[in-house]
Enzyme design. Structure first.
Site, PDB file in Angstrom:
ATOM      1  N   GLU A   1       5.975  -9.048 -17.225  1.00  0.00           N
ATOM      2  CA  GLU A   1       5.246  -7.784 -17.218  1.00  0.00           C
ATOM      3  C   GLU A   1       4.882  -7.384 -18.645  1.00  0.00           C
ATOM      4  O   GLU A   1       5.617  -7.670 -19.595  1.00  0.00           O
ATOM      5  CB  GLU A   1       6.096  -6.687 -16.569  1.00  0.00           C
ATOM      6  CG  GLU A   1       6.349  -6.890 -15.085  1.00  0.00           C
ATOM      7  CD  GLU A   1       5.074  -6.864 -14.273  1.00  0.00           C
ATOM      8  OE1 GLU A   1       4.222  -5.980 -14.522  1.00  0.00           O
ATOM      9  OE2 GLU A   1       4.911  -7.731 -13.394  1.00  0.00           O
TER      10      GLU A   1
ATOM     11  N   GLY B   1       0.546  -8.280 -16.423  1.00  0.00           N
ATOM     12  CA  GLY B   1       1.589  -9.286 -16.583  1.00  0.00           C
ATOM     13  C   GLY B   1       0.981 -10.609 -17.004  1.00  0.00           C
ATOM     14  O   GLY B   1      -0.119 -10.962 -16.573  1.00  0.00           O
TER      15      GLY B   1
ATOM     16  N   GLY C   1       9.417  -0.810  -6.752  1.00  0.00           N
ATOM     17  CA  GLY C   1       8.794  -2.024  -7.263  1.00  0.00           C
ATOM     18  C   GLY C   1       8.235  -2.904  -6.164  1.00  0.00           C
ATOM     19  O   GLY C   1       8.517  -2.741  -4.973  1.00  0.00           O
TER      20      GLY C   1
ATOM     21  N   ASN D   1     -46.845  15.309  23.592  1.00  0.00           N
ATOM     22  CA  ASN D   1     -47.284  15.799  22.290  1.00  0.00           C
ATOM     23  C   ASN D   1     -46.761  17.212  22.090  1.00  0.00           C
ATOM     24  O   ASN D   1     -46.954  18.084  22.937  1.00  0.00           O
ATOM     25  CB  ASN D   1     -48.808  15.795  22.182  1.00  0.00           C
ATOM     26  CG  ASN D   1     -49.275  16.124  20.777  1.00  0.00           C
ATOM     27  OD1 ASN D   1     -49.432  15.238  19.937  1.00  0.00           O
ATOM     28  ND2 ASN D   1     -49.491  17.403  20.496  1.00  0.00           N
TER      29      ASN D   1
ATOM     30  N   LYS E   1      -3.651   6.452  -2.884  1.00  0.00           N
ATOM     31  CA  LYS E   1      -4.652   5.694  -3.635  1.00  0.00           C
ATOM     32  C   LYS E   1      -5.488   4.774  -2.744  1.00  0.00           C
ATOM     33  O   LYS E   1      -6.724   4.729  -2.851  1.00  0.00           O
ATOM     34  CB  LYS E   1      -3.948   4.885  -4.727  1.00  0.00           C
ATOM     35  CG  LYS E   1      -4.878   4.018  -5.553  1.00  0.00           C
ATOM     36  CD  LYS E   1      -4.178   3.451  -6.777  1.00  0.00           C
ATOM     37  CE  LYS E   1      -2.958   2.638  -6.445  1.00  0.00           C
ATOM     38  NZ  LYS E   1      -2.426   1.940  -7.634  1.00  0.00           N
TER      39      LYS E   1
ATOM     40  N   TYR F   1     -38.191  22.011  16.489  1.00  0.00           N
ATOM     41  CA  TYR F   1     -36.783  21.765  16.788  1.00  0.00           C
ATOM     42  C   TYR F   1     -36.634  21.402  18.262  1.00  0.00           C
ATOM     43  O   TYR F   1     -37.076  22.145  19.143  1.00  0.00           O
ATOM     44  CB  TYR F   1     -35.923  22.992  16.484  1.00  0.00           C
ATOM     45  CG  TYR F   1     -34.498  22.851  16.979  1.00  0.00           C
ATOM     46  CD1 TYR F   1     -33.598  22.029  16.317  1.00  0.00           C
ATOM     47  CD2 TYR F   1     -34.078  23.507  18.139  1.00  0.00           C
ATOM     48  CE1 TYR F   1     -32.301  21.873  16.776  1.00  0.00           C
ATOM     49  CE2 TYR F   1     -32.778  23.347  18.609  1.00  0.00           C
ATOM     50  CZ  TYR F   1     -31.895  22.532  17.926  1.00  0.00           C
ATOM     51  OH  TYR F   1     -30.618  22.361  18.390  1.00  0.00           O
TER      52      TYR F   1
ATOM     53  N   ASP G   1      -4.935  -1.761  -3.389  1.00  0.00           N
ATOM     54  CA  ASP G   1      -5.835  -1.075  -4.322  1.00  0.00           C
ATOM     55  C   ASP G   1      -6.750  -2.037  -5.062  1.00  0.00           C
ATOM     56  O   ASP G   1      -7.314  -1.704  -6.096  1.00  0.00           O
ATOM     57  CB  ASP G   1      -5.026  -0.248  -5.330  1.00  0.00           C
ATOM     58  CG  ASP G   1      -4.124  -1.107  -6.216  1.00  0.00           C
ATOM     59  OD1 ASP G   1      -4.042  -2.332  -5.998  1.00  0.00           O
ATOM     60  OD2 ASP G   1      -3.490  -0.546  -7.138  1.00  0.00           O
TER      61      ASP G   1
ATOM     62  N   ALA H   1       0.822  -1.206   0.000  1.00  0.00           N
ATOM     63  CA  ALA H   1       0.000   0.000   0.000  1.00  0.00           C
ATOM     64  C   ALA H   1       0.863   1.267   0.000  1.00  0.00           C
ATOM     65  O   ALA H   1       0.501   2.276   0.595  1.00  0.00           O
ATOM     66  CB  ALA H   1      -0.918  -0.003   1.217  1.00  0.00           C
TER      67      ALA H   1
ATOM     68  N   ARG I   1      -2.530   8.725 -11.147  1.00  0.00           N
ATOM     69  CA  ARG I   1      -3.685   8.842 -12.044  1.00  0.00           C
ATOM     70  C   ARG I   1      -4.977   9.164 -11.291  1.00  0.00           C
ATOM     71  O   ARG I   1      -5.972   9.580 -11.900  1.00  0.00           O
ATOM     72  CB  ARG I   1      -3.855   7.546 -12.842  1.00  0.00           C
ATOM     73  CG  ARG I   1      -2.791   7.374 -13.933  1.00  0.00           C
ATOM     74  CD  ARG I   1      -2.734   5.945 -14.446  1.00  0.00           C
ATOM     75  NE  ARG I   1      -4.003   5.478 -14.942  1.00  0.00           N
ATOM     76  CZ  ARG I   1      -4.279   4.195 -15.191  1.00  0.00           C
ATOM     77  NH1 ARG I   1      -3.355   3.271 -14.975  1.00  0.00           N
ATOM     78  NH2 ARG I   1      -5.460   3.845 -15.643  1.00  0.00           N
TER      79      ARG I   1
END
Length: 456
Positions: free
Chosen positions: A155, A140, A78, A376, A22, A365, A103, A9, A15
């Site tokens: 890949e 991949g 990586g 009431n 993300k 209220y 993700d 993560a 993007r």
């Protein structure tokens, strides 16, 4: 056998075009990384380590209640490098580790269980979660030999023309023997188009050293990764479809599933009817025999059996059995509405308790109040709880009748079996069984309009 898991993560997700990492973006009300954590836990994996990097503080904050471990990947080099950053977590452990991406929120606990079971029963050194799709662009590829056994993962950017024709893809999710994984990780190289250390390269290393590789094929829907807002919307749609179907299978009527938005942690009982436009969020509990008419928002609340709600907002509150709410009511946090009560149109309740059988039918209220049973409230009543500096409390006993257009100026108490005349402004305690009238006597001056020259 000991089982643990890593969740990768650390990525930024450029993007997504967002200040958030993300994995912090939500799908059906829950952060993507927390979907993965929760499903790992449902699959019986207690030791979960999240590899954080970009905006690590945010990822830790949103997962802090999940009781997970953390490893830091300061520089994103990586997936192989990410796992290496979790070396301290994996060291001296004997068993298997499942590796998932933060993700990919659509993975199910059943698939997690199947992956680990297949890996252990087959006595594999590594097992890959794969999927077969018609358009595998960007993924991949799983390269198999003539006997159908996995040889390696390539890949997309590094594929030959022949490898690009392969339709079986790598999900980026695996199960490894921990000792073998730790031994082989140090052998991977970054001689690829990205200059990164790919975790899939471990598969080829294991294979070349006579290790055994397994592969479990699952539906593509489960392994979809989210890299953009468009893909986030697609994941939301698929998750929502899954959630709504599960509720319908359990005895809930959802008239229009496409127009109903139920978050992942919501619990709904049998014989609930949900009309279109409902948004049910957080860890809300909807009990049995409830009707949710169109366009309600219910967040982090408990709705007891037999309740009817119309076009209203209920936040962090409890609604008692057989009560009706709405249309257009607003129940704000920390409110507790009793059984057989009535909260009607254009009524706002704030941090108050309303007793069983009490009716607040319209245009009222009530804030910071304790209201007894069988009261009431007439139209236009206001509990005046704020003096400009502090909020004050109002206490109303059982069987109190409050006339229309009444102001109850807190702090104030109205004891049981009392009546308040319409149009009153109450600033002092009303004793039990009393009538309180707090308004000027009416004066009529006949002919006044003509005398003032105002007659038209």
């Amino acid at each position: 056998m000991y089982k643990c898991a890593l969740i990768l993560a650390a990525g930024k997700g450029t993007r997504m075009k967002s200040k958030l990492p993300k994995v912090a973006h939500k799908v059906c009300g829950k952060e993507m990384v927390n979907h993965v954590v929760d499903n790992l836990r449902k699959a019986g994996i207690e030791d979960v380590n999240v590899v954080v990097g970009n905006e690590a503080k945010i990822v830790k904050e949103i997962t802090k209640e999940r009781n997970v471990y953390y490893s830091l990947q300061e520089e994103q080099l990586g997936t192989g490098h990410a796992v290496l950053c979790a070396k301290e977590f994996l060291e001296n452990k004997d068993g298997v580790v499942a590796i998932f991406t933060g993700d990919a929120p659509l993975i199910t606990n059943e698939t997690v269980e199947s992956l680990i079971e297949y890996h252990i029963n087959g006595k594999y050194d590594a097992t890959i979660l794969t999927s077969i799709i018609d358009t595998p662009f960007g993924y991949g590829r799983i390269v198999r030999n003539s006997e159908g056994k996995v040889e390696k993962i390539v890949e997309h950017k590094d594929c030959t023309d022949e490898e690009l024709s392969v339709k079986e893809i790598n999900s980026g999710m695996y199960c490894f023997d921990i000792a073998i994984l730790m031994d082989k990780l140090h052998k991977i190289k970054n001689n690829n188009s990205q200059g990164e250390y790919y975790l899939p390269d471990v598969i080829e290393i294991i294979k070349n050293e006579n290790g055994s590789i397994g592969a479990v094929d699952v539906s593509f829907d489960e392994i979809i990764g989210v890299n953009s807002r468009v893909q986030l919307a697609e994941a939301e749609m698929k998750m929502r479809e899954r959630i709504n179907k599960e509720h319908m299978d359990n005895g809930v009527t959802i008239i229009d599933p496409n127009g109903t938005y139920i978050n992942a942690d919501v619990i709904i009982g049998e014989d609930v009817i949900i009309y279109p436009g409902n948004v049910i969020e957080g860890k809300t509990i909807i009990e049995q025999d409830i009707v949710l008419y169109p366009n309600n928002r219910i967040y982090q609340s408990v709705i007891e059996s037999g309740v009817t709600i119309q076009s209203s907002v209920i936040l962090e509150s409890r609604i008692g059995e057989n009560t009706t709410v709405g249309p257009f009511a607003y129940i704000r946090p920390e409110s507790n509405i009793g059984k057989n009560a009535r909260i009607g149109d254009f009524v706002e309740i704030k941090k108050s308790s309303i007793g069983n059988g009490t009716k607040v039918s319209h245009l009222t209220y009530i804030g910071d109040a304790e209201v007894g049973e069988d009261c009431n409230f007439g139209c236009g009543t206001v509990v005046v709880n704020y003096d400009g500096k502090k909020k004050h409390k109002t206490i109303i006993g059982d069987n109190v009748f409050v006339g229309c257009n009444t102001n109850l100026v807190a702090p104030v108490e109205v004891e049981e079996n009392s009546y308040i005349a319409a149009g009153s402004t109450i600033t002092k305690k009303v004793p039990k069984e009393s009538l309180a009238v707090a308004r000027a006597r009416q004066v009529v001056k006949e002919g006044w309009v003509k005398q003032k020259g105002l007659l038209k």
